[in-house]
Enzyme design. Structure first.
Site, PDB file in Angstrom:
ATOM      1  CB  CYS A   1      -5.102   5.569  -4.937  1.00 58.51           C
ATOM      2  SG  CYS A   1      -4.406   4.929  -6.447  1.00 58.51           S
ATOM      3  CG  ASP A   2      -7.853   4.196  -2.367  1.00 59.73           C
ATOM      4  OD1 ASP A   2      -8.037   5.397  -2.630  1.00 59.73           O
ATOM      5  OD2 ASP A   2      -8.276   3.272  -3.074  1.00 59.73           O
TER       6      ASP A   2
ATOM      7  CB  CYS B   1      -4.576   1.945  -6.107  1.00 59.59           C
ATOM      8  SG  CYS B   1      -3.298   3.203  -6.289  1.00 59.59           S
TER       9      CYS B   1
END
Ligand code: NDP
Length: 315
Positions: A144-145, A141
Site C-alpha cells: 500500500c505505502d 503494508c
C-alpha cells in the site's frame, strides 16, 4: 432485548472493501442487505493515507475517501449501512435455517444469509512512538505505502514470510532496507530467506528490536537495541514497516465456524461458503495470502453471488 426482532435476508458484518462490494452486489440483487460496520468504519484502509493501486482511481485516492465512495455506492442501491458491533451469533446448521445475531448487546436480528467480512488487524509493536506515527511513516503494508518511500531508506520489522516479502518488495523501490529480526534466525521459509540474502540492498540485523521510533510528526529514524549485547543504534530512515503478522477478527465465530489454527475462516474450494449453510466469508477474514483491497473486493462480490444463489435455492 430492547426492540422487536428484525428479520432480514442478508446481513453483512464489516465495512472494508469486501463488505461494501458484497453490499453493492447484494443490494442490486434486491436482497436488501443490512450492514453493520464495526467500530472502525471502512476498515484497515482508513489507516493508510494514499491508495494508488485500486483499479479505477487513475490519480490515486486516499483510503478514507475511497471507503466513503464505496459506502455511497452501496447506499445508492439501497444498502442499510449501520454503525454498530455484532456482539453474539447463533448459527443454524440447517439449509434454509435462520441465523440469529445480537448487535450492540441489545438488538436481535434474524438473517437468512450472513456475509462475514470482519477483516484482520495488523499487529503492531505497541510502543507509544510507533502508535503516534501510524500514517506518518509507520505502516503495516508495503504494497500500500512502499511507493511513497521511493529512493529512501526504510526499516522492516519481523522475521516471518510477510517481513521477508515486504523487505524484498521494498528493496525494489527503496535505496536501502534494514530488516530487524528479534531472534538470531528468521522464521520465514528457506526460499524467502534466500531471496532476502540475495538482495544486495537489504541488511538483516538479527537479535535486534525497535526501542523507539524517532520523529515528531513524521518518522526520522528508529532506535534499535541488540537484545544480546544491549547496544543501541540509531538508524536514520523515513519509513518503518511493521510486518509481525495479522490477527483475523474471528473471535465471534470460534467454535461455530471452521477456521485454521491461526483463526482465519475456511471457505469451500473456490467459493466463499463456510461450513454453515447460508454463511459466507469474504476479504481478509478468509485470506492470509493476498490481503489486498482489490482481492477483498473480489471475494465480496463472490460472497454476494453465493448468497444470492443460496437464497434462490431455498425460496
Ligand atoms: P508470522 O507469525 O509467521 O511471523 C511473525 C514474525 O514477526 C516472526 O518472525 C516473529 O518473531 C516476529 N514478531 C512477532 N512479534 C514481534 C515483535 N513484537 N517484535 C519483533 N518481531 C516480532 O507472520 P507472517 O505475517 O510473516 O506470516 C503469517 C502466515 O502467512 C505464515 O504462515 C506465513 O507463512 C504466511 N505467509 C505466506 C506468504 C507466502 O507464502 N508468499 C507471504 C506472507 C505470509 P519470532 O520468530 O521471534 O516469533
Amino acid at each position: 432485548m430492547s426492540e422487536a426482532t428484525e428479520k432480514i435476508k442478508c446481513l453483512i458484518i464489516g465495512s472494508g472493501p469486501a463488505g461494501y462490494t458484497a453490499a453493492i452486489y447484494a443490494a442490486r440483487a434486491d436482497m436488501k442487505p443490512v450492514m453493520y460496520t464495526g467500530m472502525q468504519m471502512g476498515g484497515q484502509l482508513t489507516t493508510t493515507t494514499e491508495v494508488d493501486n485500486f483499479p479505477g482511481y487513475k490519480d490515486g485516492t486516499d483510503g478514507t475517501a475511497m471507503m466513503m465512495d464505496l459506502k455511497h455506492q452501496a447506499e445508492r442501491f439501497g444498502t442499510d449501512v449501520r454503525f454498530g458491533m455484532v456482539t453474539a451469533v447463533t448459527l443454524s446448521d440447517e439449509v434454509g435455517g435462520v441465523h440469529k445475531v445480537i448487535v450492540d448487546e441489545n438488538k436481535e436480528i434474524e438473517a437468512n444469509t450472513i456475509i462475514i467480512s470482519t477483516g484482520a488487524t495488523a499487529k503492531y509493536l505497541g510502543i507509544e512512538s510507533e502508535q503516534r506515527l501510524i500514517g506518518g511513516g509507520v505502516s503495516a503494508c508495503a504494497t500500500c505505502d512502499g511507493f511513497f518511500y521511493k529512493g529512501q531508506e526504510v526499516v522492516v520489522v519481523g522475521g516471518g514470510d510477510t517481513a521477508a516479502e515486504e523487505a524484498t518488495y521494498l528493496a525494489n523501490i527503496c535505496s536501502k532496507v534494514y530488516l530487524l529480526v528479534r531472534k538470531d534466525h528468521m522464521r520465514a521459509s528457506k526460499a524467502m530467506q534466500h531471496r532476502v540474502d540475495k538482495t544486495e540492498n537489504i541488511e538483516v540485523l538479527y537479535n535486534t528490536e525497535v526501542e523507539e521510533v524517532l520523529g515528531d510528526n513524521v518518522v526520522s529514524g528508529v532506535t534499535a537495541i541488540n537484545n544480546q549485547t544491549k547496544k543501541t543504534t540509531e538508524i536514520s530512515v523515513t519509513g518503518i514497516f511493521i510486518a509481525i503478522g495479522h490477527t483475523p477478527n474471528s473471535n465471534l465465530f470460534k467454535g461455530l465456524l471452521d477456521m485454521d489454527e491461526t483463526g482465519y475462516l475456511i471457505t469451500e474450494g473456490k467459493t466463499t461458503k463456510t461450513n454453515m449453510p447460508g454463511v459466507f466469508a469474504a476479504g481478509d477474514i478468509q485470506d492470509k495470502e493476498y490481503r489486498q483491497a482489490v482481492t477483498a473486493a473480489g471475494t465480496g462480490c463472490m460472497a454476494a453471488l453465493d448468497a444470492e444463489r443460496y437464497l434462490g435455492a431455498i425460496e
